[in-house]
Motif scaffolding. Structure first.
Motif, PDB file in Angstrom:
ATOM      1  N   LEU A   1       0.832  -1.204   0.000  1.00 57.27           N
ATOM      2  CA  LEU A   1       0.000   0.000   0.000  1.00 57.27           C
ATOM      3  C   LEU A   1       0.867   1.254   0.000  1.00 57.27           C
ATOM      4  N   LEU A   2       1.947   1.236   0.772  1.00 62.00           N
ATOM      5  CA  LEU A   2       2.871   2.365   0.785  1.00 62.00           C
ATOM      6  C   LEU A   2       3.539   2.538  -0.578  1.00 62.00           C
ATOM      7  N   ALA A   3       3.903   1.429  -1.222  1.00 63.20           N
ATOM      8  CA  ALA A   3       4.491   1.508  -2.563  1.00 63.20           C
ATOM      9  C   ALA A   3       3.493   2.112  -3.544  1.00 63.20           C
ATOM     10  N   GLY A   4       2.231   1.763  -3.417  1.00 60.62           N
ATOM     11  CA  GLY A   4       1.201   2.352  -4.267  1.00 60.62           C
ATOM     12  C   GLY A   4       1.047   3.844  -4.031  1.00 60.62           C
ATOM     13  N   ILE A   5       1.143   4.254  -2.782  1.00 64.21           N
ATOM     14  CA  ILE A   5       1.054   5.682  -2.457  1.00 64.21           C
ATOM     15  C   ILE A   5       2.216   6.432  -3.099  1.00 64.21           C
ATOM     16  N   VAL A   6       3.419   5.888  -2.976  1.00 67.06           N
ATOM     17  CA  VAL A   6       4.607   6.545  -3.537  1.00 67.06           C
ATOM     18  C   VAL A   6       4.517   6.599  -5.063  1.00 67.06           C
ATOM     19  N   PHE A   7       4.176   5.475  -5.692  1.00 66.09           N
ATOM     20  CA  PHE A   7       4.092   5.418  -7.145  1.00 66.09           C
ATOM     21  C   PHE A   7       3.053   6.415  -7.678  1.00 66.09           C
ATOM     22  N   ASN A   8       1.873   6.423  -7.087  1.00 64.53           N
ATOM     23  CA  ASN A   8       0.818   7.324  -7.554  1.00 64.53           C
ATOM     24  C   ASN A   8       1.138   8.781  -7.254  1.00 64.53           C
ATOM     25  N   SER A   9       1.862   9.037  -6.179  1.00 68.13           N
ATOM     26  CA  SER A   9       2.275  10.415  -5.889  1.00 68.13           C
ATOM     27  C   SER A   9       3.257  10.922  -6.935  1.00 68.13           C
ATOM     28  N   ALA A  68      -7.690  10.793  -5.659  1.00 69.74           N
ATOM     29  CA  ALA A  68      -8.633   9.933  -4.936  1.00 69.74           C
ATOM     30  C   ALA A  68      -8.023   8.560  -4.657  1.00 69.74           C
ATOM     31  N   ILE A  69      -7.275   8.024  -5.612  1.00 65.56           N
ATOM     32  CA  ILE A  69      -6.614   6.727  -5.415  1.00 65.56           C
ATOM     33  C   ILE A  69      -5.581   6.823  -4.294  1.00 65.56           C
ATOM     34  N   ILE A  70      -4.802   7.907  -4.289  1.00 63.81           N
ATOM     35  CA  ILE A  70      -3.800   8.097  -3.227  1.00 63.81           C
ATOM     36  C   ILE A  70      -4.487   8.169  -1.866  1.00 63.81           C
ATOM     37  N   THR A  71      -5.584   8.897  -1.792  1.00 64.63           N
ATOM     38  CA  THR A  71      -6.325   9.010  -0.530  1.00 64.63           C
ATOM     39  C   THR A  71      -6.854   7.653  -0.087  1.00 64.63           C
ATOM     40  N   TRP A  72      -7.396   6.880  -1.016  1.00 63.85           N
ATOM     41  CA  TRP A  72      -7.914   5.550  -0.708  1.00 63.85           C
ATOM     42  C   TRP A  72      -6.798   4.640  -0.188  1.00 63.85           C
ATOM     43  N   LEU A  73      -5.654   4.649  -0.853  1.00 63.13           N
ATOM     44  CA  LEU A  73      -4.530   3.823  -0.411  1.00 63.13           C
ATOM     45  C   LEU A  73      -4.050   4.243   0.981  1.00 63.13           C
ATOM     46  N   TYR A  74      -3.954   5.543   1.212  1.00 64.55           N
ATOM     47  CA  TYR A  74      -3.489   6.046   2.508  1.00 64.55           C
ATOM     48  C   TYR A  74      -4.457   5.651   3.624  1.00 64.55           C
ATOM     49  N   THR A  97      -8.562  -3.727   1.288  1.00 65.56           N
ATOM     50  CA  THR A  97      -7.297  -4.307   0.845  1.00 65.56           C
ATOM     51  C   THR A  97      -7.525  -5.390  -0.203  1.00 65.56           C
ATOM     52  N   VAL A  98      -8.566  -6.176  -0.034  1.00 66.59           N
ATOM     53  CA  VAL A  98      -8.870  -7.211  -1.023  1.00 66.59           C
ATOM     54  C   VAL A  98      -9.206  -6.569  -2.373  1.00 66.59           C
ATOM     55  N   VAL A  99     -10.026  -5.520  -2.358  1.00 65.00           N
ATOM     56  CA  VAL A  99     -10.370  -4.840  -3.608  1.00 65.00           C
ATOM     57  C   VAL A  99      -9.122  -4.243  -4.259  1.00 65.00           C
ATOM     58  N   ILE A 100      -8.288  -3.571  -3.475  1.00 67.31           N
ATOM     59  CA  ILE A 100      -7.061  -2.979  -4.014  1.00 67.31           C
ATOM     60  C   ILE A 100      -6.130  -4.074  -4.537  1.00 67.31           C
ATOM     61  N   GLY A 101      -6.005  -5.178  -3.802  1.00 68.12           N
ATOM     62  CA  GLY A 101      -5.143  -6.277  -4.237  1.00 68.12           C
ATOM     63  C   GLY A 101      -5.604  -6.890  -5.546  1.00 68.12           C
ATOM     64  N   VAL A 102      -6.903  -7.103  -5.695  1.00 63.77           N
ATOM     65  CA  VAL A 102      -7.435  -7.690  -6.929  1.00 63.77           C
ATOM     66  C   VAL A 102      -7.237  -6.724  -8.096  1.00 63.77           C
ATOM     67  N   LEU A 103      -7.513  -5.441  -7.882  1.00 66.22           N
ATOM     68  CA  LEU A 103      -7.303  -4.462  -8.944  1.00 66.22           C
ATOM     69  C   LEU A 103      -5.818  -4.334  -9.301  1.00 66.22           C
TER      70      LEU A 103
END
Length: 146
Positions: free
Chosen positions: A29-37, A87-93, A110-116
């Motif tokens: 989740l942190l990696a997703g936050i960094v990547f999307n930022s 919005a994606i960054i906020t959701w991940l955070y 987390t399941v929804v984010i993991g599947v996506l």
């Protein structure tokens, strides 16, 4: 005679220690936050070129020339991408914070984010798989069900 006051030690969390595999959920989740930022920071300079390149690729795939978007349409698309990415960054955070705090709703999110994430080849697939393995761990599920 001197009286000593008892020292107070910090009280442990009510649910006990955090499970080992909780980091399997929070790190992706942190990696997703960094990547999307980073993507959000690059959007003003790269957004227009990316949209025009996508339009060209779509034209080639369809076998016909699509009209080029106007400057106003391009600006609208860049703003739309900005708000969607924010919005994606906020959701991940919020999901990461909920997982760290042991909130129940973090499991579903987390399941929804993991599947996506599985759809984003190759790195998203790896991060999504790690997240799903972590969230379905017995200790993590117990921690997140308080």
């Amino acid at each position: 005679m001197t009286q000593s006051t008892p020292t107070q030690s910090p009280s442990p969390s009510p649910a006990g220690p955090k499970p080992r595999r909780l980091s399997w959920v929070t790190t992706p989740l942190l990696a997703g936050i960094v990547f999307n930022s980073i993507e959000l920071l690059l959007l003003p300079s790269q957004g227009r070129d990316t949209i025009l390149a996508s339009n060209k690729i779509a034209s080639e795939m369809l076998g016909q020339t699509l009209p080029a978007p106007t400057d106003a349409e391009l600006q609208g698309m860049v703003w739309m991408l900005f708000f969607v990415t924010a919005a994606i960054i906020t959701w991940l955070y919020l999901t990461r914070q909920a997982a760290l705090e042991g909130r129940r709703w973090a499991v579903g999110s987390t399941v929804v984010i993991g599947v996506l994430s599985l759809l984003i080849v190759p790195f998203g697939t790896v991060l999504g798989a790690v997240m799903l393995v972590g969230v379905f761990d017995r200790e993590v599920r117990a921690y997140l069900s308080r």
